[in-house]
Motif scaffolding. Sequence first.
Motif, mmCIF file in Angstrom:
data_model
loop_
_atom_site.group_PDB
_atom_site.id
_atom_site.type_symbol
_atom_site.label_atom_id
_atom_site.label_comp_id
_atom_site.label_asym_id
_atom_site.label_seq_id
_atom_site.Cartn_x
_atom_site.Cartn_y
_atom_site.Cartn_z
ATOM 1 N N MET A 1 0.736 10.676 53.853
ATOM 2 C CA MET A 1 -0.262 9.688 54.299
ATOM 3 C C MET A 1 -0.838 10.058 55.664
ATOM 4 O O MET A 1 -2.036 10.030 55.890
ATOM 5 N N ASN A 2 0.071 10.429 56.595
ATOM 6 C CA ASN A 2 -0.384 10.800 57.923
ATOM 7 C C ASN A 2 -1.297 12.012 57.878
ATOM 8 O O ASN A 2 -2.283 12.099 58.588
ATOM 9 N N GLY A 3 -0.912 12.991 57.017
ATOM 10 C CA GLY A 3 -1.746 14.169 56.879
ATOM 11 C C GLY A 3 -3.124 13.824 56.364
ATOM 12 O O GLY A 3 -4.122 14.388 56.778
ATOM 13 N N GLU B 1 -6.623 14.416 58.261
ATOM 14 C CA GLU B 1 -7.646 15.245 57.642
ATOM 15 C C GLU B 1 -8.983 14.512 57.554
ATOM 16 O O GLU B 1 -10.037 15.083 57.826
ATOM 17 N N GLU B 2 -8.931 13.220 57.197
ATOM 18 C CA GLU B 2 -10.163 12.428 57.111
ATOM 19 C C GLU B 2 -10.821 12.295 58.482
ATOM 20 O O GLU B 2 -12.046 12.356 58.609
ATOM 21 N N LYS C 1 -18.191 17.136 59.491
ATOM 22 C CA LYS C 1 -19.252 16.882 58.508
ATOM 23 C C LYS C 1 -20.619 16.926 59.166
ATOM 24 O O LYS C 1 -20.824 16.341 60.221
ATOM 25 N N PRO C 2 -21.593 17.567 58.536
ATOM 26 C CA PRO C 2 -22.954 17.533 59.085
ATOM 27 C C PRO C 2 -23.622 16.192 58.805
ATOM 28 O O PRO C 2 -23.264 15.498 57.854
#
Length: 303
Positions: A1-3, A7-8, A15-16
Amino acid sequence: MNGGIKEEFSNAWSKPNNAVVQLILINLIVFVAARVFKVFFDLSGATDTFFFLFRKLQLPADVGSFLLQPWSIVTYFFTHYDFFHVLFNMLFLFWFGRIIQEFLNSKRVIALYVLGGLAGGLLYMFIYNFLPFYSDRVGESLMLGASAGVFAIVVGAAVFMPNYTFFLLFIGPVKIKYIAIFYVFMSFIGTTGANAGGEIAHLGGALVGWLYISQLNKGTDLGAWVISFISFVKSMFKPQPKIKVTHRGGNRRATTKGSSKSASPTSSTPQTEIDAILDKISEKGYESLSKDEKQKLFNASKK
């Protein structure tokens, strides 16, 4: 979950064309950090120290106080203390910011937000120091919140696409030009109320939103310097590529020709054609565009 969360969060910055989410995250991070620090300061019996430090992020109306903390002209529009204050600001930023982001790109969302915040803060200080009505409030008045920057985006979106429609709960479809007019009017009548400084800042942001899009439609980007400055600051934190120089005997080959062959020509849409598309949106709405016109506008927004 933490990962997954990590990552998000990382993806939000890589993100462009993602300025709306990035601005929301910055505001939420500052809000959460302030409230967490408040708890620790409370537990240690140093609540007064917390508020002393927290005031350094807020914009004072008094010019003398401002000169002692000039950074507050920027930090104030990323700072919130009340939950509902940050909630509603971020909702409006999300709803209206997506319009600017989708059709004019992320850079202009940031430019509108920053210019609106700066203009709102400067107008707040100017009015409080030059109109006698506010003279008894100058010494103690502090301002915080993203509202001025958000108002710039709200009004900017309404000027750019006045007939774009939101479906409001219990009301139904409403064109965003009427939403913007309503909130600007409410801010105007609130300039003599309890939140006078904030309402004045809203008007400053609204003025920037109107002026920015009006000038952009004429081919002038008033926020270009904001984007250039942010790009310069970012470049300072990027690692510079290592340059390796080698010498090799034998025949030398010029690489200019080879590199020119590999480059593929890109087509560009003339500015006059983009201006015509923007005029059409203003008059008839985005829905009136053909598929080809939508594609041209989308391509132009990525430049």
